[in-house]
Design a protein around this motif. Structure first.
Motif, PDB file in Angstrom:
ATOM      1  N   TYR A  68       0.687  -0.761  -0.052  1.00 45.41           N
ATOM      2  CA  TYR A  68       0.001  -0.208   0.046  1.00 45.41           C
ATOM      3  C   TYR A  68       1.018   1.314   0.444  1.00 45.41           C
ATOM      4  CZ  TYR A  68      -3.219   3.646   2.166  1.00 45.41           C
ATOM      5  OH  TYR A  68      -4.002   5.051   1.809  1.00 45.41           O
ATOM      6  N   TRP A  69       2.075   1.230   0.417  1.00 44.32           N
ATOM      7  CA  TRP A  69       2.760   2.662   1.120  1.00 44.32           C
ATOM      8  C   TRP A  69       3.540   2.626  -0.751  1.00 44.32           C
ATOM      9  CZ3 TRP A  69       3.539   0.126   6.219  1.00 44.32           C
ATOM     10  CH2 TRP A  69       3.219   0.879   7.333  1.00 44.32           C
ATOM     11  N   ALA A  70       4.159   1.636  -1.178  1.00 41.87           N
ATOM     12  CA  ALA A  70       4.450   1.625  -2.274  1.00 41.87           C
ATOM     13  C   ALA A  70       3.381   2.283  -3.705  1.00 41.87           C
ATOM     14  CB  ALA A  70       5.205   0.477  -2.645  1.00 41.87           C
ATOM     15  N   PHE A  71       2.615   1.453  -3.142  1.00 43.89           N
ATOM     16  CA  PHE A  71       1.046   2.205  -4.521  1.00 43.89           C
ATOM     17  C   PHE A  71       1.406   3.849  -3.903  1.00 43.89           C
ATOM     18  CE2 PHE A  71      -2.939   3.280  -4.953  1.00 43.89           C
ATOM     19  CZ  PHE A  71      -3.376   3.074  -6.081  1.00 43.89           C
ATOM     20  N   LYS A  72       0.885   4.527  -2.642  1.00 42.43           N
ATOM     21  CA  LYS A  72       0.891   5.556  -2.125  1.00 42.43           C
ATOM     22  C   LYS A  72       1.792   6.486  -2.719  1.00 42.43           C
ATOM     23  CE  LYS A  72      -2.777   7.067  -0.936  1.00 42.43           C
ATOM     24  NZ  LYS A  72      -3.726   7.287  -2.149  1.00 42.43           N
ATOM     25  N   GLU A  73       3.214   5.826  -2.526  1.00 36.86           N
ATOM     26  CA  GLU A  73       4.278   6.866  -3.264  1.00 36.86           C
ATOM     27  C   GLU A  73       4.708   6.781  -5.079  1.00 36.86           C
ATOM     28  OE1 GLU A  73       9.564   6.101  -2.681  1.00 36.86           O
ATOM     29  OE2 GLU A  73       7.284   5.955  -0.962  1.00 36.86           O
ATOM     30  N   ILE A  74       4.295   6.207  -5.430  1.00 37.18           N
ATOM     31  CA  ILE A  74       3.941   5.753  -7.041  1.00 37.18           C
ATOM     32  C   ILE A  74       2.887   6.796  -7.235  1.00 37.18           C
ATOM     33  CG2 ILE A  74       4.250   4.060  -9.302  1.00 37.18           C
ATOM     34  CD1 ILE A  74       5.554   2.513  -7.156  1.00 37.18           C
ATOM     35  N   GLY A  75       2.115   6.996  -6.685  1.00 36.37           N
ATOM     36  CA  GLY A  75       0.895   7.230  -7.154  1.00 36.37           C
ATOM     37  C   GLY A  75      -0.519   6.416  -7.559  1.00 36.37           C
ATOM     38  N   PRO A  76      -1.184   6.463  -7.815  1.00 36.86           N
ATOM     39  CA  PRO A  76      -1.959   5.278  -8.284  1.00 36.86           C
ATOM     40  C   PRO A  76      -2.295   5.797 -10.224  1.00 36.86           C
ATOM     41  CG  PRO A  76      -3.223   6.972  -7.105  1.00 36.86           C
ATOM     42  CD  PRO A  76      -2.384   7.801  -7.650  1.00 36.86           C
ATOM     43  N   ALA A 301       1.036   5.600  16.024  1.00 36.02           N
ATOM     44  CA  ALA A 301       1.141   7.433  15.675  1.00 36.02           C
ATOM     45  C   ALA A 301       0.367   7.341  13.876  1.00 36.02           C
ATOM     46  CB  ALA A 301       2.526   8.067  15.421  1.00 36.02           C
ATOM     47  N   LEU A 302       1.143   6.037  13.047  1.00 37.92           N
ATOM     48  CA  LEU A 302      -0.579   6.763  12.401  1.00 37.92           C
ATOM     49  C   LEU A 302      -1.431   6.447  11.916  1.00 37.92           C
ATOM     50  CD1 LEU A 302       1.671   4.144   9.883  1.00 37.92           C
ATOM     51  CD2 LEU A 302       2.019   6.647   9.510  1.00 37.92           C
ATOM     52  N   MET A 303      -2.375   5.530  13.110  1.00 37.28           N
ATOM     53  CA  MET A 303      -3.642   5.531  13.287  1.00 37.28           C
ATOM     54  C   MET A 303      -4.401   6.819  13.769  1.00 37.28           C
ATOM     55  SD  MET A 303      -4.319   3.034  11.549  1.00 37.28           S
ATOM     56  CE  MET A 303      -5.917   2.578  12.102  1.00 37.28           C
ATOM     57  N   ALA A 304      -3.363   7.147  14.780  1.00 40.61           N
ATOM     58  CA  ALA A 304      -3.387   8.418  15.504  1.00 40.61           C
ATOM     59  C   ALA A 304      -4.367   9.776  14.828  1.00 40.61           C
ATOM     60  CB  ALA A 304      -2.763   9.251  17.069  1.00 40.61           C
ATOM     61  N   GLU A 305      -3.667   9.481  13.783  1.00 43.09           N
ATOM     62  CA  GLU A 305      -3.962  10.904  12.368  1.00 43.09           C
ATOM     63  C   GLU A 305      -4.764  10.270  11.596  1.00 43.09           C
ATOM     64  OE1 GLU A 305      -2.410  13.395  13.097  1.00 43.09           O
ATOM     65  OE2 GLU A 305      -0.791  13.172  15.224  1.00 43.09           O
ATOM     66  N   GLU A 306      -5.732  11.256  10.737  1.00 41.02           N
ATOM     67  CA  GLU A 306      -7.044  10.965   9.987  1.00 41.02           C
ATOM     68  C   GLU A 306      -6.471  11.389   8.523  1.00 41.02           C
ATOM     69  OE1 GLU A 306      -9.712   9.381  12.576  1.00 41.02           O
ATOM     70  OE2 GLU A 306      -9.800  10.218  10.070  1.00 41.02           O
ATOM     71  N   GLY A 307      -6.972  10.699   7.816  1.00 44.30           N
ATOM     72  CA  GLY A 307      -6.306  11.551   6.356  1.00 44.30           C
ATOM     73  C   GLY A 307      -4.892  10.577   6.298  1.00 44.30           C
ATOM     74  N   LEU A 308      -3.876  10.346   7.030  1.00 48.54           N
ATOM     75  CA  LEU A 308      -2.303  10.295   6.957  1.00 48.54           C
ATOM     76  C   LEU A 308      -2.446   9.265   6.031  1.00 48.54           C
ATOM     77  CD1 LEU A 308      -0.210  11.465   8.104  1.00 48.54           C
ATOM     78  CD2 LEU A 308      -0.038   9.619   9.452  1.00 48.54           C
ATOM     79  N   PHE A 309      -2.434   8.418   5.607  1.00 48.70           N
ATOM     80  CA  PHE A 309      -2.136   7.398   5.086  1.00 48.70           C
ATOM     81  C   PHE A 309      -1.965   7.281   3.857  1.00 48.70           C
ATOM     82  CE2 PHE A 309      -2.650   4.363   8.719  1.00 48.70           C
ATOM     83  CZ  PHE A 309      -2.325   3.737   8.858  1.00 48.70           C
ATOM     84  N   ALA A 310      -3.169   8.816   3.334  1.00 47.58           N
ATOM     85  CA  ALA A 310      -3.199   9.322   2.316  1.00 47.58           C
ATOM     86  C   ALA A 310      -2.189   9.956   1.554  1.00 47.58           C
ATOM     87  CB  ALA A 310      -5.021   9.533   1.683  1.00 47.58           C
ATOM     88  N   ASP A 311      -1.180  10.159   2.295  1.00 46.01           N
ATOM     89  CA  ASP A 311      -0.232  11.430   2.561  1.00 46.01           C
ATOM     90  C   ASP A 311       1.079  11.567   2.398  1.00 46.01           C
ATOM     91  OD1 ASP A 311       0.822  13.919   1.953  1.00 46.01           O
ATOM     92  OD2 ASP A 311       0.217  15.755   3.094  1.00 46.01           O
ATOM     93  N   PRO A 312       2.178  10.600   1.337  1.00 48.14           N
ATOM     94  CA  PRO A 312       2.961   9.940   1.840  1.00 48.14           C
ATOM     95  C   PRO A 312       3.678  11.093   2.850  1.00 48.14           C
ATOM     96  CG  PRO A 312       2.496   9.143  -0.099  1.00 48.14           C
ATOM     97  CD  PRO A 312       1.629  10.631  -0.143  1.00 48.14           C
ATOM     98  N   GLU A 313       3.473  12.884   2.402  1.00 47.84           N
ATOM     99  CA  GLU A 313       4.344  13.674   2.944  1.00 47.84           C
ATOM    100  C   GLU A 313       4.272  13.515   4.929  1.00 47.84           C
ATOM    101  OE1 GLU A 313       4.036  17.629   0.866  1.00 47.84           O
ATOM    102  OE2 GLU A 313       5.317  16.790  -0.529  1.00 47.84           O
ATOM    103  N   ALA A 314       3.152  13.293   4.615  1.00 46.68           N
ATOM    104  CA  ALA A 314       2.304  13.627   5.820  1.00 46.68           C
ATOM    105  C   ALA A 314       3.314  12.037   7.052  1.00 46.68           C
ATOM    106  CB  ALA A 314       0.653  13.225   5.952  1.00 46.68           C
ATOM    107  N   ILE A 315       3.354  10.857   6.037  1.00 52.72           N
ATOM    108  CA  ILE A 315       3.272   9.541   6.273  1.00 52.72           C
ATOM    109  C   ILE A 315       5.229  10.381   7.013  1.00 52.72           C
ATOM    110  CG2 ILE A 315       4.414   7.192   6.198  1.00 52.72           C
ATOM    111  CD1 ILE A 315       1.946   6.904   5.019  1.00 52.72           C
ATOM    112  N   GLN A 316       5.870  10.356   6.510  1.00 50.85           N
ATOM    113  CA  GLN A 316       7.130  11.030   6.620  1.00 50.85           C
ATOM    114  C   GLN A 316       7.532  11.912   7.722  1.00 50.85           C
ATOM    115  OE1 GLN A 316      10.115   9.649   5.232  1.00 50.85           O
ATOM    116  NE2 GLN A 316      11.377  11.075   6.861  1.00 50.85           N
ATOM    117  N   ALA A 317       6.370  12.781   7.900  1.00 53.39           N
ATOM    118  CA  ALA A 317       6.594  13.688   8.703  1.00 53.39           C
ATOM    119  C   ALA A 317       6.123  13.217  10.030  1.00 53.39           C
ATOM    120  CB  ALA A 317       5.090  14.967   9.190  1.00 53.39           C
TER     121      ALA A 317
END
Length: 423
Positions: A68-76, A301-317
């Motif tokens: 999933y993270w690879a999919f999001k980083e590359i883009g749909p 930490a990832l689950m605590a933030e709403e909508g985080l999984f959809a944003d690679p930059e937010a994941i890095q933060a």
């Protein structure tokens, strides 16, 4: 062949990220191929998979979250191929993360992902719908179609006189509630009708007779159970990592507990910040227990933030925040002594260390909340501290950049403390 594999293992060990020829890669075991994939960025992963003789087997050997993270980083747009190779269990994770906003199914996201799945092809759709929870399967279409008729049913006057948009079999009659999604929904239902007719009939009955509030509650419960099996807590549980503790009264527990389900593998969505007291100490005491505990902390930490999984930059933060707060806690407790930090990592729960680092930063936030200024730079620094998750103003760094970053060390804490003393 054995000599070839031995040579490859040495190459992969001595030169992480080094290029491996297709012939050499083909000689690796599946486990070795997966290990090599994990050393590469997402786009390189895709290139390797595209060149593989059995790409589906390789893709399905990845953990659902790392695919999933690879999919999001590359883009749909560029990673559609990964969806066509994914297993139903992997797609479960994609949908469990993407389709839900808190405890409700997102209509917009559902339509978006129906489009992605159509592009993945009929075979993938058939695999997925045979695997989906019946409750979720009904909910995906419930907002977009109205169903009448049915096996053995006598249509009442209201149904008989209604102008239905379509029927696949002259048994069930469908009206599209949203004209904008009618073509998408119709194309998906056509595949289910032709390829999985029994499921189609169940779907029609479910939409015609379903109690959607109860179905949504059940589907959300099943979703949380699947995520828990992969080491992702509920959002309510995850928020506990941000609980405040008093730094002045911190007590060492000297008890290390393995976090995560049995057989859980280590998988981080992005690297931790390097050249910190944390990275140095981890390099000296990395173990299965520490790895699993770190993974579980990241998942919290990832689950605590709403909508985080959809944003690679937010994941890095978030990864930088975790690295920063753990480093702050280690420096606070060890006096910046790496040897002592190693001992702390080996004996103390990472969750509690994260809470300590967070609490040290929150002390700065409370002080900032009492201050009002008019100057641009000072206001920017205070605004960063007043955010829900406090951020460090880079104007306090030596390079004086006008922007924000995550707190990374006790030196950042000291700089902000000195700044706040000016007011």
């Amino acid at each position: 062949m054995k000599e070839c594999k031995k040579q490859v293992k040495n190459e992969l060990t001595l030169f992480p990220g080094a290029k491996v020829s297709q012939a050499v890669f083909s000689a690796l075991s599946l486990q070795e191929k997966v290990a090599h994939l994990r050393k590469n960025p997402a786009k390189k992963k895709l290139d390797i998979i595209l060149d593989e003789s059995d790409p589906e087997r390789l893709v399905q050997a990845l953990l659902p979250q790392e695919l999933y993270w690879a999919f999001k980083e590359i883009g749909p747009a560029d990673a559609q191929y990964l969806l066509s190779m994914a297993s139903p269990e992997q797609l479960d994770f994609f949908l469990d993360i993407e389709l839900w906003e808190k405890d409700s199914l997102s209509h917009a996201k559902t339509l978006e992902w129906l489009g992605y799945l159509l592009e993945a092809g009929e075979r993938k759709i058939c695999e997925l719908v045979s695997h989906l929870d019946p409750e979720l399967f009904v909910l995906i279409f419930a907002r977009d179609i109205k169903v009448g008729g049915g096996v053995g049913d006598v249509m009442h006057d209201e149904e008989r006189t209604e102008e239905w948009d379509h029927t696949f079999d002259n048994i069930y009659f469908i009206s599209f509630i949203n004209p904008k999604s009618a073509r998408l929904i119709g194309a998906f239902l056509d595949i289910v009708f032709r390829k999985k007719n029994k499921l189609f009939r169940s779907l029609m009955e479910g939409i015609k007779n379903g109690y959607f509030i109860e179905l949504e509650e059940e589907a959300f419960g099943y979703r949380n159970g699947r995520l828990a099996d992969l080491g992702f807590p509920s959002r309510e549980e995850a928020l506990a990592i941000y609980a405040r503790i008093d730094p002045a009264s911190f007590v060492f527990e000297n008890v290390k507990k393995e976090s995560g389900p049995d057989g859980w593998e280590s998988c981080l969505p992005a690297p931790l910040r390097q050249q910190t007291i944390l990275s140095g100490a981890l390099g000296r005491c990395r173990s299965v227990v520490v790895d699993l505990e770190l993974n579980y902390l990241v998942n919290n930490a990832l689950m605590a933030e709403e909508g985080l999984f959809a944003d690679p930059e937010a994941i890095q933060a978030v990864m930088e925040r975790i690295s920063g707060y753990l480093s702050i806690a280690l420096q606070f407790l060890s006096g910046n002594d790496e040897e002592k930090s190693v001992e702390i990592l080996q004996s103390e729960p990472l969750k509690k260390l994260f809470q300590l680092g967070n609490s040290i930063v929150l002390r700065l936030q409370r002080k900032a909340a009492e201050i009002t200024v008019s100057g641009y730079a000072a206001a920017r620094a205070l605004n960063g501290l007043k955010e829900h998750r406090p951020r460090f103003y880079r104007g306090l760094d030596a390079d004086r950049i006008d922007g924000y970053r995550e707190f990374s060390s006790m030196e950042d804490v000291r700089l902000v403390e000195e700044f706040l003393k000016l007011f």
